[in-house]
Design an enzyme around this catalytic site. Structure first.
Site, short mmCIF file in Angstrom:
data_model
loop_
_atom_site.label_atom_id
_atom_site.label_comp_id
_atom_site.label_asym_id
_atom_site.label_seq_id
_atom_site.Cartn_x
_atom_site.Cartn_y
_atom_site.Cartn_z
N CYS A 74 42.71 40.44 41.13
CA CYS A 74 41.39 39.82 40.95
C CYS A 74 41.54 38.48 40.22
O CYS A 74 41.85 38.47 39.02
CB CYS A 74 40.53 40.80 40.15
SG CYS A 74 39.05 40.13 39.40
N PRO A 76 39.33 36.21 38.97
CA PRO A 76 38.56 36.04 37.72
C PRO A 76 39.08 36.93 36.59
O PRO A 76 39.02 36.54 35.42
CB PRO A 76 37.13 36.44 38.11
CG PRO A 76 37.06 36.33 39.59
CD PRO A 76 38.45 36.61 40.08
N CYS A 77 39.61 38.09 36.94
CA CYS A 77 40.20 38.98 35.93
C CYS A 77 41.39 38.28 35.27
O CYS A 77 41.55 38.30 34.04
CB CYS A 77 40.66 40.30 36.55
SG CYS A 77 39.37 41.27 37.34
N ARG A 78 42.22 37.68 36.09
CA ARG A 78 43.40 36.98 35.60
C ARG A 78 42.99 35.81 34.70
O ARG A 78 43.60 35.56 33.67
CB ARG A 78 44.25 36.49 36.76
CG ARG A 78 44.78 37.61 37.65
CD ARG A 78 45.54 37.09 38.86
NE ARG A 78 46.92 36.75 38.54
CZ ARG A 78 47.91 37.62 38.40
NH1 ARG A 78 47.68 38.91 38.54
NH2 ARG A 78 49.13 37.22 38.12
N MET A 81 41.63 37.07 31.10
CA MET A 81 42.49 37.92 30.28
C MET A 81 43.04 37.23 29.03
O MET A 81 43.06 37.84 27.95
CB MET A 81 43.61 38.48 31.14
CG MET A 81 44.04 39.88 30.83
SD MET A 81 42.79 41.12 30.44
CE MET A 81 42.44 41.83 32.02
#
Length: 181
Positions: A74, A76-78, A81
């Site tokens: 993902c 946006p997850c990266r 973080m």
């Protein structure tokens, strides 16, 4: 208006009031229902971390919790973080716990381990291998982040991302005591 009508209206109002009070969180100590939305107790769960140890949300009672649902694939997850890691490092000793719940049912364990190493993550990463916790929290998009106060009440939910460090920190102001910020 006739007396039966007035009594019927009064009864409907009474039942509606009881339902409303019973279904919402009240700081005064009334029963609290679980729901993955602001104002309700966060749904309880237990998941294994990357080391194989089980962590339960109830273990974190008394701490502010940022619960982030994510996956390695993902973008946006990266992107968000590193902000979660910086804020965890900054506020962990003041009662903040950041928990990354990996959507392991659609991810690869080797990729999760590499991701933790690449991003130098020190907060707990939990594995939702069956998707049960994702379903319990009604996660429909990644990332999804829940901000839970020390009493276990969901205070905010953000679907999508990436969240900036400033956006996360602004939400933390409602979870952490003012003296700690």
């Amino acid at each position: 208006m006739s007396k039966p009508w007035m009594m019927g209206i009064a009864l409907v109002a009474l039942v509606g009031g009881i339902w409303l009070i019973g279904s919402r969180v009240h700081e005064a100590g009334l029963a609290v229902r679980e729901a993955p939305q602001p104002g309700y107790r966060a749904p309880r769960f237990s998941l294994r971390n990357l080391e194989g140890k089980t962590l339960s949300l109830s273990d974190l009672q008394g701490r502010a919790v940022v619960l982030n649902f994510w996956a390695t694939w993902c973008p946006p997850c990266r992107a968000e973080m590193p902000a979660f890691q910086r804020l965890y490092a900054r506020y962990a000793d003041q009662g903040l716990m950041v928990i990354g719940v990996n959507a392991t049912m659609g991810d690869d364990l080797a990729a999760v381990l590499a991701f933790r190493q690449d991003y130098h993550l020190t907060f707990p990463i939990l594995l939702d291998e069956t998707g049960e916790v994702n379903r319990s929290y009604r996660v429909t998009a990644l990332p999804t982040t829940f901000f839970i106060d020390p009493q276990g009440i969901v205070r905010d939910v953000v679907v999508g991302g990436p969240l900036s460090e400033a956006a996360i920190e602004a939400r933390l102001s409602t979870l952490l005591p003012a003296r700690n910020r």
